[in-house]
Design a protein around this motif. Sequence first.
Motif, PDB file in Angstrom:
ATOM      1  N   LEU A  39       0.797  -1.230   0.000  1.00  0.00           N
ATOM      2  CA  LEU A  39       0.000   0.000   0.000  1.00  0.00           C
ATOM      3  C   LEU A  39       0.828   1.279   0.000  1.00  0.00           C
ATOM      4  O   LEU A  39       0.397   2.298  -0.534  1.00  0.00           O
ATOM      5  CB  LEU A  39      -0.942  -0.004   1.205  1.00  0.00           C
ATOM      6  N   LEU A  40       2.003   1.217   0.612  1.00  0.00           N
ATOM      7  CA  LEU A  40       2.806   2.433   0.759  1.00  0.00           C
ATOM      8  C   LEU A  40       3.964   2.542  -0.231  1.00  0.00           C
ATOM      9  O   LEU A  40       4.528   3.622  -0.399  1.00  0.00           O
ATOM     10  CB  LEU A  40       3.354   2.526   2.186  1.00  0.00           C
ATOM     11  N   TRP A  41       4.322   1.425  -0.884  1.00  0.00           N
ATOM     12  CA  TRP A  41       5.462   1.483  -1.792  1.00  0.00           C
ATOM     13  C   TRP A  41       5.146   0.914  -3.173  1.00  0.00           C
ATOM     14  O   TRP A  41       5.283   1.608  -4.173  1.00  0.00           O
ATOM     15  CB  TRP A  41       6.662   0.762  -1.165  1.00  0.00           C
ATOM     16  N   LEU A  42       4.732  -0.351  -3.246  1.00  0.00           N
ATOM     17  CA  LEU A  42       4.566  -0.994  -4.552  1.00  0.00           C
ATOM     18  C   LEU A  42       3.460  -0.360  -5.395  1.00  0.00           C
ATOM     19  O   LEU A  42       3.688  -0.034  -6.564  1.00  0.00           O
ATOM     20  CB  LEU A  42       4.306  -2.490  -4.379  1.00  0.00           C
ATOM     21  N   LEU A  43       2.278  -0.207  -4.832  1.00  0.00           N
ATOM     22  CA  LEU A  43       1.195   0.377  -5.613  1.00  0.00           C
ATOM     23  C   LEU A  43       1.456   1.839  -5.971  1.00  0.00           C
ATOM     24  O   LEU A  43       1.258   2.221  -7.136  1.00  0.00           O
ATOM     25  CB  LEU A  43      -0.148   0.197  -4.895  1.00  0.00           C
ATOM     26  N   PRO A  44       1.914   2.672  -5.012  1.00  0.00           N
ATOM     27  CA  PRO A  44       2.228   4.054  -5.415  1.00  0.00           C
ATOM     28  C   PRO A  44       3.323   4.135  -6.483  1.00  0.00           C
ATOM     29  O   PRO A  44       3.211   4.931  -7.417  1.00  0.00           O
ATOM     30  CB  PRO A  44       2.680   4.708  -4.107  1.00  0.00           C
ATOM     31  N   SER A  45       4.354   3.301  -6.379  1.00  0.00           N
ATOM     32  CA  SER A  45       5.431   3.365  -7.370  1.00  0.00           C
ATOM     33  C   SER A  45       4.985   2.840  -8.734  1.00  0.00           C
ATOM     34  O   SER A  45       5.608   3.137  -9.751  1.00  0.00           O
ATOM     35  CB  SER A  45       6.670   2.607  -6.880  1.00  0.00           C
ATOM     36  N   ALA A  46       3.886   2.076  -8.762  1.00  0.00           N
ATOM     37  CA  ALA A  46       3.325   1.596 -10.025  1.00  0.00           C
ATOM     38  C   ALA A  46       2.295   2.581 -10.589  1.00  0.00           C
ATOM     39  O   ALA A  46       1.597   2.276 -11.557  1.00  0.00           O
ATOM     40  CB  ALA A  46       2.675   0.234  -9.819  1.00  0.00           C
ATOM     41  N   GLY A  47       2.196   3.754  -9.958  1.00  0.00           N
ATOM     42  CA  GLY A  47       1.273   4.778 -10.435  1.00  0.00           C
ATOM     43  C   GLY A  47      -0.169   4.562 -10.040  1.00  0.00           C
ATOM     44  O   GLY A  47      -1.075   5.145 -10.636  1.00  0.00           O
ATOM     45  N   LYS A  48      -0.395   3.726  -9.024  1.00  0.00           N
ATOM     46  CA  LYS A  48      -1.756   3.419  -8.587  1.00  0.00           C
ATOM     47  C   LYS A  48      -2.221   4.291  -7.418  1.00  0.00           C
ATOM     48  O   LYS A  48      -3.293   4.074  -6.871  1.00  0.00           O
ATOM     49  CB  LYS A  48      -1.872   1.941  -8.176  1.00  0.00           C
ATOM     50  N   GLY A  49      -1.404   5.265  -7.032  1.00  0.00           N
ATOM     51  CA  GLY A  49      -1.775   6.174  -5.951  1.00  0.00           C
ATOM     52  C   GLY A  49      -1.431   5.615  -4.580  1.00  0.00           C
ATOM     53  O   GLY A  49      -1.214   4.416  -4.413  1.00  0.00           O
ATOM     54  N   LEU A  50      -1.377   6.523  -3.605  1.00  0.00           N
ATOM     55  CA  LEU A  50      -1.109   6.110  -2.233  1.00  0.00           C
ATOM     56  C   LEU A  50      -2.214   5.161  -1.766  1.00  0.00           C
ATOM     57  O   LEU A  50      -3.398   5.415  -1.997  1.00  0.00           O
ATOM     58  CB  LEU A  50      -1.045   7.338  -1.314  1.00  0.00           C
ATOM     59  N   PHE A  51      -1.837   4.060  -1.179  1.00  0.00           N
ATOM     60  CA  PHE A  51      -2.747   2.997  -0.738  1.00  0.00           C
ATOM     61  C   PHE A  51      -3.445   2.303  -1.907  1.00  0.00           C
ATOM     62  O   PHE A  51      -4.404   1.585  -1.706  1.00  0.00           O
ATOM     63  CB  PHE A  51      -3.782   3.516   0.267  1.00  0.00           C
ATOM     64  N   GLY A  52      -2.968   2.554  -3.132  1.00  0.00           N
ATOM     65  CA  GLY A  52      -3.555   1.906  -4.299  1.00  0.00           C
ATOM     66  C   GLY A  52      -4.942   2.406  -4.652  1.00  0.00           C
ATOM     67  O   GLY A  52      -5.673   1.738  -5.390  1.00  0.00           O
ATOM     68  N   THR A  53      -5.302   3.571  -4.147  1.00  0.00           N
ATOM     69  CA  THR A  53      -6.664   4.066  -4.371  1.00  0.00           C
ATOM     70  C   THR A  53      -6.948   4.399  -5.832  1.00  0.00           C
ATOM     71  O   THR A  53      -8.111   4.570  -6.191  1.00  0.00           O
ATOM     72  CB  THR A  53      -6.954   5.292  -3.480  1.00  0.00           C
ATOM     73  N   GLY A  54      -5.923   4.466  -6.656  1.00  0.00           N
ATOM     74  CA  GLY A  54      -6.145   4.626  -8.086  1.00  0.00           C
ATOM     75  C   GLY A  54      -6.805   3.403  -8.706  1.00  0.00           C
ATOM     76  O   GLY A  54      -7.316   3.452  -9.818  1.00  0.00           O
ATOM     77  N   MET A  55      -6.817   2.302  -7.983  1.00  0.00           N
ATOM     78  CA  MET A  55      -7.473   1.071  -8.429  1.00  0.00           C
ATOM     79  C   MET A  55      -8.872   0.947  -7.832  1.00  0.00           C
ATOM     80  O   MET A  55      -9.544  -0.049  -8.036  1.00  0.00           O
ATOM     81  CB  MET A  55      -6.630  -0.137  -8.020  1.00  0.00           C
ATOM     82  N   GLY A  56      -9.254   1.936  -7.038  1.00  0.00           N
ATOM     83  CA  GLY A  56     -10.550   1.914  -6.353  1.00  0.00           C
ATOM     84  C   GLY A  56     -10.349   2.257  -4.887  1.00  0.00           C
ATOM     85  O   GLY A  56      -9.333   1.889  -4.292  1.00  0.00           O
ATOM     86  N   TRP A  57     -11.311   2.980  -4.329  1.00  0.00           N
ATOM     87  CA  TRP A  57     -11.167   3.453  -2.944  1.00  0.00           C
ATOM     88  C   TRP A  57     -11.097   2.335  -1.911  1.00  0.00           C
ATOM     89  O   TRP A  57     -10.534   2.514  -0.839  1.00  0.00           O
ATOM     90  CB  TRP A  57     -12.307   4.416  -2.593  1.00  0.00           C
ATOM     91  N   LEU A  58     -11.644   1.194  -2.207  1.00  0.00           N
ATOM     92  CA  LEU A  58     -11.619   0.083  -1.253  1.00  0.00           C
ATOM     93  C   LEU A  58     -10.437  -0.861  -1.462  1.00  0.00           C
ATOM     94  O   LEU A  58     -10.361  -1.905  -0.823  1.00  0.00           O
ATOM     95  CB  LEU A  58     -12.934  -0.698  -1.305  1.00  0.00           C
ATOM     96  N   THR A  59      -9.515  -0.485  -2.335  1.00  0.00           N
ATOM     97  CA  THR A  59      -8.325  -1.315  -2.564  1.00  0.00           C
ATOM     98  C   THR A  59      -7.592  -1.637  -1.263  1.00  0.00           C
ATOM     99  O   THR A  59      -7.215  -2.801  -1.054  1.00  0.00           O
ATOM    100  CB  THR A  59      -7.382  -0.642  -3.576  1.00  0.00           C
TER     101      THR A  59
END
Length: 139
Positions: free
Chosen positions: A90-110
């Motif tokens: 949530l804090l490194w892999l998803l944000p570095s993949a451009g999915k936003g902090l906590f992966g919220t770019g993939m949906g708010w409940l990610t």
Amino acid sequence: MGTFAGRLSLAFGAGCLGGLVNSIVVWFLGDAGLPARFGVQLAPDFTLAWLYPRIVWGGLWGGLMLLPIASRSHLLRGLIASLAPSAVMLLWLLPSAGKGLFGTGMGWLTPAFVLLYNAIWGIAAGFWFALASGQTRRL
């Protein structure tokens, strides 16, 4: 298994099994459309290229089973240990993949799905660690 090498091997194996169980659940629920119903884009294809690294990383994270946390319950230890890979995701892999902090770019409940899926890893790993080490009283 009394030696450190034996316990480390057991922890790795438990983490690998947890990675396999986690992967099957992630794929199955994604294929069934459950994350999509909640607006979350988590529906991977079940391929060896996707599965293999998840099992290996699950095994590496399994080393957390050796930490002296929640020593009365291996399942609780697994749940607590599952917070580490969740934080990395949530804090490194998803944000570095451009999915936003906590992966919220993939949906708010990610974040909820990531925590749930990693909890499944922790429960499976903790269960196997207890079972294989003959400590089922400490489930």
